[in-house]
Design a protein around this motif. Structure first.
Motif, short mmCIF file in Angstrom:
data_model
loop_
_atom_site.label_atom_id
_atom_site.label_comp_id
_atom_site.label_asym_id
_atom_site.label_seq_id
_atom_site.Cartn_x
_atom_site.Cartn_y
_atom_site.Cartn_z
N HIS A 110 -0.61 42.16 23.22
CA HIS A 110 -0.42 43.30 24.13
C HIS A 110 -0.92 42.91 25.51
N HIS A 111 -0.44 43.62 26.51
CA HIS A 111 -0.75 43.25 27.89
C HIS A 111 -1.12 44.48 28.73
N GLY A 112 -2.26 44.37 29.43
CA GLY A 112 -2.66 45.40 30.37
C GLY A 112 -3.14 46.69 29.75
N MET A 113 -3.46 46.66 28.45
CA MET A 113 -3.83 47.87 27.72
C MET A 113 -5.16 47.64 27.01
N ASP A 114 -6.21 48.30 27.48
CA ASP A 114 -7.49 48.17 26.79
C ASP A 114 -7.46 48.82 25.41
N PHE A 115 -6.50 49.70 25.18
CA PHE A 115 -6.32 50.31 23.86
C PHE A 115 -6.18 49.24 22.78
N THR A 116 -5.53 48.13 23.13
CA THR A 116 -5.40 46.98 22.24
C THR A 116 -5.45 45.73 23.11
N ILE A 117 -6.60 45.07 23.15
CA ILE A 117 -6.77 43.91 24.02
C ILE A 117 -6.35 42.67 23.25
N ALA A 118 -5.19 42.09 23.61
CA ALA A 118 -4.67 40.95 22.85
C ALA A 118 -3.63 40.20 23.68
N PRO A 119 -4.02 39.56 24.79
CA PRO A 119 -3.02 38.94 25.66
C PRO A 119 -2.34 37.71 25.08
N ASN A 120 -3.00 37.00 24.17
CA ASN A 120 -2.38 35.84 23.52
C ASN A 120 -3.03 35.64 22.16
N PRO A 121 -2.38 36.07 21.08
CA PRO A 121 -3.01 35.97 19.76
C PRO A 121 -3.33 34.55 19.33
N PHE A 122 -2.61 33.56 19.86
CA PHE A 122 -2.90 32.17 19.48
C PHE A 122 -4.33 31.78 19.86
N LEU A 123 -4.80 32.26 21.01
CA LEU A 123 -6.18 31.98 21.41
C LEU A 123 -7.16 32.54 20.38
N ASN A 124 -6.92 33.78 19.98
CA ASN A 124 -7.80 34.41 18.99
C ASN A 124 -7.78 33.66 17.66
N LEU A 125 -6.59 33.26 17.24
CA LEU A 125 -6.46 32.62 15.92
C LEU A 125 -7.09 31.24 15.91
N VAL A 126 -6.95 30.50 17.01
CA VAL A 126 -7.61 29.20 17.10
C VAL A 126 -9.13 29.37 17.00
N ASP A 127 -9.65 30.39 17.67
CA ASP A 127 -11.08 30.65 17.59
C ASP A 127 -11.47 31.11 16.18
N LEU A 128 -10.65 31.96 15.58
CA LEU A 128 -10.95 32.42 14.22
C LEU A 128 -10.98 31.26 13.22
N ALA A 129 -10.18 30.24 13.47
CA ALA A 129 -10.18 29.09 12.57
C ALA A 129 -11.55 28.41 12.52
N ARG A 130 -12.31 28.51 13.62
CA ARG A 130 -13.66 27.92 13.65
C ARG A 130 -14.67 28.76 12.86
N HIS A 131 -14.35 30.05 12.70
CA HIS A 131 -15.29 30.98 12.07
C HIS A 131 -14.95 31.29 10.62
N THR A 132 -13.80 30.84 10.15
CA THR A 132 -13.34 31.17 8.80
C THR A 132 -12.99 29.90 8.04
N LYS A 133 -12.84 30.05 6.73
CA LYS A 133 -12.57 28.88 5.89
C LYS A 133 -11.22 28.96 5.18
N ASN A 134 -10.85 30.13 4.72
CA ASN A 134 -9.71 30.21 3.80
C ASN A 134 -8.57 31.11 4.26
N VAL A 135 -8.85 32.14 5.03
CA VAL A 135 -7.79 33.11 5.33
C VAL A 135 -6.65 32.46 6.11
N ARG A 136 -5.44 32.92 5.81
CA ARG A 136 -4.31 32.62 6.67
C ARG A 136 -4.51 33.37 7.98
#
Length: 345
Positions: A45-71
């Motif tokens: 999502h873009h420009g909306m604090d209601f759902t802050i998510a400008p690029n999910p790939f950034l989040n998922l790459v970071d989540l890969a460092r914090h998780t072990k098994n989840v897709r």
């Protein structure tokens, strides 16, 4: 049936610290991973604090460092905001970084607020057509030496660089509602993600029937999977469920306000709704939330979710976005993992 978590940063007031919200997002994802959930999904999502998510790939790459098994899934990429070569490459790079854990959800988008800023003049029909051109382009680019003469994007023979870790590319999920969208997904070898909005179990039944009809129309295509995304709160008791219904009702009223795109927005926050605005909504009520979502004690939630399993849903995604405090979200998710998931094999 398997279970996943659908989660975003939610900012509803100017005093909320964005970094703290992001840390809470990570914490919820880690609970899902430690608790044995199948996947974590987050969207764009873009420009909306209601759902802050400008690029999910950034989040998922970071989540890969914090998780072990989840897709790690995009729930969802907004198709008309992407050039196919760029999306193919970024998705492939993400898949490589996260060791082949990527799931790629794609949708046409929902908010005209975003459309008029990202692709001025585009409407929902045009956005849907852009998605239909994008999906086969991704599949072709991952195979390599793919050229396109399209309505929206044309380019000479090109190969995604890099190529994905997963053979053939990450599984693609198409957000679908109407029969044509289901048929497009099935015909193109994509899985389907559905989200009931305000008609409860009747809509969940109808969406499955629409999916089955699409599968029947293409008998030579391997049957894809279907995921149900549903707002969920596992309550400690009936009184707690009532509080949750009121909180999620407020969330839906704000969702409706963003969707209508009629209220002023400043600094990423929409003009607040009054208690009277929420009380006078024509169809969102706490009672409707209890009817249309899984807002219940664990015992009642199990009964209801088993009906979805019996319908044929492959995955149930716990939609945790609700405007609730982090503590209430965390307690609900932990009850779901401890008291609901073990009853499903």
């Amino acid at each position: 049936m398997r279970f996943s978590l659908f989660v975003h940063m939610e900012r509803t007031a100017p005093e909320q610290d964005q970094k703290e919200l992001y840390d809470q997002f990570i914490a919820l994802a880690k609970i899902a991973d430690d608790g044995g959930m199948h996947a974590v999904w987050t969207g764009e999502h873009h420009g909306m604090d209601f759902t802050i998510a400008p690029n999910p790939f950034l989040n998922l790459v970071d989540l890969a460092r914090h998780t072990k098994n989840v897709r790690l899934g995009t729930g969802t990429i907004v198709a008309p905001f992407w050039h196919p070569i760029r999306l193919a490459g970024e998705a492939a790079m993400t898949d490589m970084i996260v060791d082949g854990r990527l799931e790629l959800g794609i949708a046409r988008g929902a908010y005209s607020y975003e459309y008029e800023r990202m692709v001025p003049g585009m409407d929902a029909w045009d956005a849907g057509q852009r998605m239909r051109e994008l999906v086969p382009a991704l599949q072709g680019l991952w195979k390599g030496d793919y050229a396109q003469e399209g309505t929206y994007h044309s380019f000479p023979a090109t190969t995604s660089s890099p190529k994905p870790t997963q053979a053939g590319g990450p599984p693609i999920w198409v957000a679908a509602r109407d029969p044509n969208s289901h048929e497009f997904a099935v015909a193109n070898g994509c899985h389907v993600q559905v989200t009931p909005l305000w008609q409860g179990d009747a809509e969940i039944t109808n969406l499955m029937e629409t999916f089955n009809a699409a599968c029947d129309k293409y008998p030579d295509v391997s049957r894809p999977e279907i995921m149900l995304l549903n707002h969920t709160y596992i309550a400690s008791d009936a009184a707690d469920a009532q509080i949750a219904a009121e909180e999620i009702n407020r969330f839906y009223c704000y969702f409706g306000a963003w969707f209508k795109n009629e209220r002023p927005v400043s600094q990423g926050l929409i003009e607040p709704l009054s208690d009277e605005d929420i009380k006078n909504h024509p169809f969102y009520t706490p009672e409707a939330m209890l009817r249309d979502n899984v807002i219940a004690t664990a015992e009642d939630a199990i009964t209801r979710i088993k009906t979805y399993e019996d319908m044929g849903y492959d995955e149930y995604s716990f939609w945790i976005d609700s405007g609730m405090s982090f503590e209430r979200k965390k307690a609900s998710l932990e009850r779901f993992i401890k008291d609901v998931m073990p009853t499903f094999v």
